[in-house]
Design a protein around this motif. Sequence first.
Motif, PDB file in Angstrom:
ATOM      1  N   PHE A  82      42.897  45.847  49.872  1.00  0.00           N
ATOM      2  CA  PHE A  82      43.396  45.181  48.678  1.00  0.00           C
ATOM      3  C   PHE A  82      44.297  44.018  49.099  1.00  0.00           C
ATOM      4  N   GLY A  83      43.975  42.816  48.596  1.00  0.00           N
ATOM      5  CA  GLY A  83      44.702  41.623  49.041  1.00  0.00           C
ATOM      6  C   GLY A  83      44.515  41.392  50.525  1.00  0.00           C
ATOM      7  N   PRO A  84      43.249  41.412  51.015  1.00  0.00           N
ATOM      8  CA  PRO A  84      43.007  41.408  52.454  1.00  0.00           C
ATOM      9  C   PRO A  84      43.114  40.029  53.094  1.00  0.00           C
TER      10      PRO A  84
ATOM     11  N   HIS B 115      48.872  39.085  44.048  1.00  0.00           N
ATOM     12  CA  HIS B 115      48.688  39.722  45.355  1.00  0.00           C
ATOM     13  C   HIS B 115      48.932  41.221  45.338  1.00  0.00           C
ATOM     14  N   TRP B 116      49.685  41.735  44.365  1.00  0.00           N
ATOM     15  CA  TRP B 116      49.990  43.165  44.325  1.00  0.00           C
ATOM     16  C   TRP B 116      48.913  43.889  43.516  1.00  0.00           C
ATOM     17  N   THR B 117      47.687  43.787  43.959  1.00  0.00           N
ATOM     18  CA  THR B 117      46.542  44.286  43.201  1.00  0.00           C
ATOM     19  C   THR B 117      46.666  45.751  42.760  1.00  0.00           C
ATOM     20  N   PRO B 118      47.033  46.703  43.642  1.00  0.00           N
ATOM     21  CA  PRO B 118      47.062  48.104  43.202  1.00  0.00           C
ATOM     22  C   PRO B 118      48.064  48.358  42.084  1.00  0.00           C
ATOM     23  N   VAL B 119      49.113  47.532  42.031  1.00  0.00           N
ATOM     24  CA  VAL B 119      50.169  47.724  41.045  1.00  0.00           C
ATOM     25  C   VAL B 119      49.899  46.908  39.786  1.00  0.00           C
TER      26      VAL B 119
END
Length: 269
Positions: free
Chosen positions: A113-115, A241-245
């Motif tokens: 995530f955000g790689p 950038h904080w994709t999971p959140v």
Amino acid sequence: MTFHLIDRVAVEEEGDGPVVVCVHGLGGSSNTYTPLMPALARHRVVRVDLPGSGRSQSVEGALSIERYVETLLGICDRLGITRAHWVGHSMGTIVCQHIAAAHPKLVASVALFGPLIAPPDAARTAMHARAAKAREGAAGMQEITQTLLQAAISADTRQRLPVVVAFVRESLMRQEGDAYARSCEALAGAQAAAVEQIEAPVLLVTGDEDGVAPPQAVRAMADRLHRAASKRVVVLPKCGHWTPVERPDECQRELREFLATHDRVQRIQ
């Protein structure tokens, strides 16, 4: 949930089933993955606070991607983990790539995530400047936090989801200045893994407003995964950038489907 302290590194372990190891990014902790835990309900989930972050900030000495890799390999050895799905966010995606490239037998799949493969030169310079600012103490961390809240989270998230802003703000403000500075220096010195050698299936998820992992760079990264068993790129709209959140429901869906597919493949094999 079981809590381990392994060589002063905080490790949480919960659940049963295929193993998933979660590796957070700069300014994060094991809590980065709390929004994704519903997607991991049928797995043995190992979440680590990397040296210099979260509850592992007391770890001394210089930090580097290589040290993070060594730490995670040691944790796997201590916990009897011989094969796992690896989930990374931001800086943690670089760590996962190194493990996947150099230790293929340990890697069932990789979800990033955000790689990014490695920071560009301008970002390395910025990381060193941020490290210097962090060493100013609480005032420096406050300034860093305020800057990143504008740069790392999408405008839509800031407007609609104040609890996400609070989560990211708290995650950053909880970082002790020198420990965060050493983490910045680890990212500044990060070298690319041999991503062309990664054989495991790979999921790449980013946001359309992610300045660290912009969609075009993530697609270019996917193009280099020549040996990956499969690869999928997902771009989430109105996401930073904080994709999971920022987009937990979408990230849960992608991760759940990805793991389900490759859990089945493992059972067949």
